[in-house]
Write an enzyme that holds these catalytic residues in place. Structure first.
Site, PDB file in Angstrom:
ATOM      1  N   HIS A   1      -0.889  11.538  -2.076  1.00 18.98           N
ATOM      2  CA  HIS A   1      -2.220  10.915  -1.521  1.00 18.98           C
ATOM      3  C   HIS A   1      -3.039  12.045  -1.149  1.00 18.98           C
ATOM      4  CE1 HIS A   1      -5.029   9.740   1.322  1.00 18.98           C
ATOM      5  NE2 HIS A   1      -5.254   8.442   0.735  1.00 18.98           N
TER       6      HIS A   1
ATOM      7  N   HIS B   1       0.704  -1.211   0.000  1.00 17.36           N
ATOM      8  CA  HIS B   1      -0.061   0.000   0.167  1.00 17.36           C
ATOM      9  C   HIS B   1       0.810   1.076  -0.220  1.00 17.36           C
ATOM     10  CE1 HIS B   1      -3.054   2.771   2.198  1.00 17.36           C
ATOM     11  NE2 HIS B   1      -3.460   2.711   0.938  1.00 17.36           N
TER      12      HIS B   1
ATOM     13  N   GLU C   1      -4.028   4.018  -8.553  1.00 20.66           N
ATOM     14  CA  GLU C   1      -5.224   4.907  -8.144  1.00 20.66           C
ATOM     15  C   GLU C   1      -5.217   6.093  -8.541  1.00 20.66           C
ATOM     16  OE1 GLU C   1      -6.135   4.884  -3.818  1.00 20.66           O
ATOM     17  OE2 GLU C   1      -7.691   6.211  -4.294  1.00 20.66           O
TER      18      GLU C   1
ATOM     19  N   GLU D   1       0.543  -0.472  -4.777  1.00 23.53           N
ATOM     20  CA  GLU D   1      -0.644   0.560  -5.100  1.00 23.53           C
ATOM     21  C   GLU D   1      -0.101   1.737  -4.916  1.00 23.53           C
ATOM     22  OE1 GLU D   1      -4.028   3.174  -3.656  1.00 23.53           O
ATOM     23  OE2 GLU D   1      -2.024   2.417  -2.587  1.00 23.53           O
TER      24      GLU D   1
ATOM     25  N   ASP E   1      -0.747   6.392  -5.584  1.00 21.25           N
ATOM     26  CA  ASP E   1      -1.892   7.653  -5.759  1.00 21.25           C
ATOM     27  C   ASP E   1      -1.566   8.363  -6.531  1.00 21.25           C
ATOM     28  OD1 ASP E   1      -3.850   6.587  -3.662  1.00 21.25           O
ATOM     29  OD2 ASP E   1      -2.063   7.040  -2.380  1.00 21.25           O
TER      30      ASP E   1
HETATM   31  O1  G3P Z   1      -6.350   1.897  -3.087  1.00 18.99           O
HETATM   32  C1  G3P Z   1      -6.527   1.288  -2.048  1.00 18.99           C
HETATM   33  C2  G3P Z   1      -6.218   2.665  -0.995  1.00 18.99           C
HETATM   34  O2  G3P Z   1      -5.099   3.139  -1.220  1.00 18.99           O
HETATM   35  C3  G3P Z   1      -7.471   3.357  -0.872  1.00 18.99           C
HETATM   36  O3  G3P Z   1      -7.453   4.492   0.137  1.00 18.99           O
HETATM   37  O4  G3P Z   1      -6.999   6.522   0.914  1.00 18.99           O
HETATM   38  O5  G3P Z   1      -5.203   4.863   1.141  1.00 18.99           O
HETATM   39  O6  G3P Z   1      -5.652   5.764  -1.064  1.00 18.99           O
HETATM   40  P1  G3P Z   1      -6.523   5.485   0.196  1.00 18.99           P
HETATM   41 MG    MG Z   2      -4.564   4.574  -2.473  1.00 19.70          MG
END
Ligand code: G3P
Ligand code: MG
Length: 250
Positions: free
Chosen positions: A62, A20, A122, A47, A49
């Site tokens: 993020h 993450h 994402e 993953e 952002d």
């Molecule tokens: O994509 C999974 C997760 O990253 C979604 O929440 O806020 O951590 O981007 P966030």
């Molecule tokens: Mg995310």
């Protein structure tokens, strides 16, 4: 019994454990150091952002604001790429990470190519920039993604961003990120051709997981750091988890 939305089964090449924002429990989130750390820990996928700078470059970040994870201040979408690149994105986490920059999508893809890791892109629009962010992130992902890597999964909480993404790059593999799952979830998965639901692990239940699976939709959960919780989710049929501490599972 839920109606089946998709006849063919969802893809099954996404690993069970996805780092993450890289491995954000160990390194500053959404930096190249974090992606490298995830690779060192044994992750096959990460993953991250994606949002737009003021001059519409894609940066990996993020929050809407720069303040929490850099030594700068202000809104990403109101700050030029050159200014964002001058900021330190690692020192807030630990001194040894001082010098990390906010990465671009190009740099991140280059690192994935070097390491062989796959990725979940994402789309994370700053509020008010949903349409352009969806369009540009999807277009660039389609153009830049190396053919030797597994195809990316492109996800977003923003249905508006996803609508534009699907128009810009219809052949990418899409997932919808859900916080609370609305009654009309099947309608959205159908119209966006989204073959996976990325769900909040704490709000998902077994019945909803079963409904997704019966519809032909893969279920992946964020953010899971507890092995017992992960096992429960896998028992329900969840196929992947996003973790800040992927080493707890690998
Ligand atoms: O994509 C999974 C997760 O990253 C979604 O929440 O806020 O951590 O981007 P966030
Ligand atoms: Mg995310």
């Amino acid at each position: 019994m839920t109606d089946r939305l998709f006849d063919d089964p969802p893809r099954n090449d996404v690993p069970r454990i996805i780092g993450h924002r890289g491995a954000m429990g160990h390194a500053p989130e959404n930096t190249l150091a974090s992606f490298r750390k995830a690779h060192e820990l044994g992750c096959d996928w990460v993953e991250f952002d994606c949002m737009l700078s003021d001059d519409e470059a894609i940066v990996i970040h993020h929050d809407d604001a720069l303040d929490r994870t850099t030594d700068g201040t202000g809104i990403v979408a109101e700050t030029a790429l050159a200014q964002i690149r001058r900021l330190d994105a690692g020192g807030w986490f630990a001194d040894r990470y001082r010098g990390q920059q906010v990465p671009t999508l190009d740099e991140t893809i280059a690192l994935l190519r070097e390491t062989g890791m796959g990725g979940n892109v994402e789309i994370k629009p700053v509020r008010g920039y949903e349409r352009n962010t969806g369009k540009i992130v999807a277009h660039q992902t389609w153009e830049l993604w190396p053919t030797e890597l597994p195809p990316p999964v492109v996800s977003s909480f923003s249905l508006t961003a996803l609508e534009q993404a699907v128009i810009a790059a219809p052949n990418l593999d899409y997932a919808i990120l859900w916080w609370d799952i609305p009654e009309e979830w099947a309608y959205h998965h159908g119209r966006l051709n989204a073959r996976a639901a990325h769900c909040n692990a704490g709000r998902l239940d077994e019945a909803q997981t079963t409904a997704f699976l019966e519809a032909g939709i893969a279920v992946r959960c964020y953010t899971v750091n507890d092995p017992d919780q992960a096992q429960r989710l896998f028992d329900w049929g969840v196929s992947s988890i996003f973790s800040d501490f992927p080493d707890r599972f690998l």
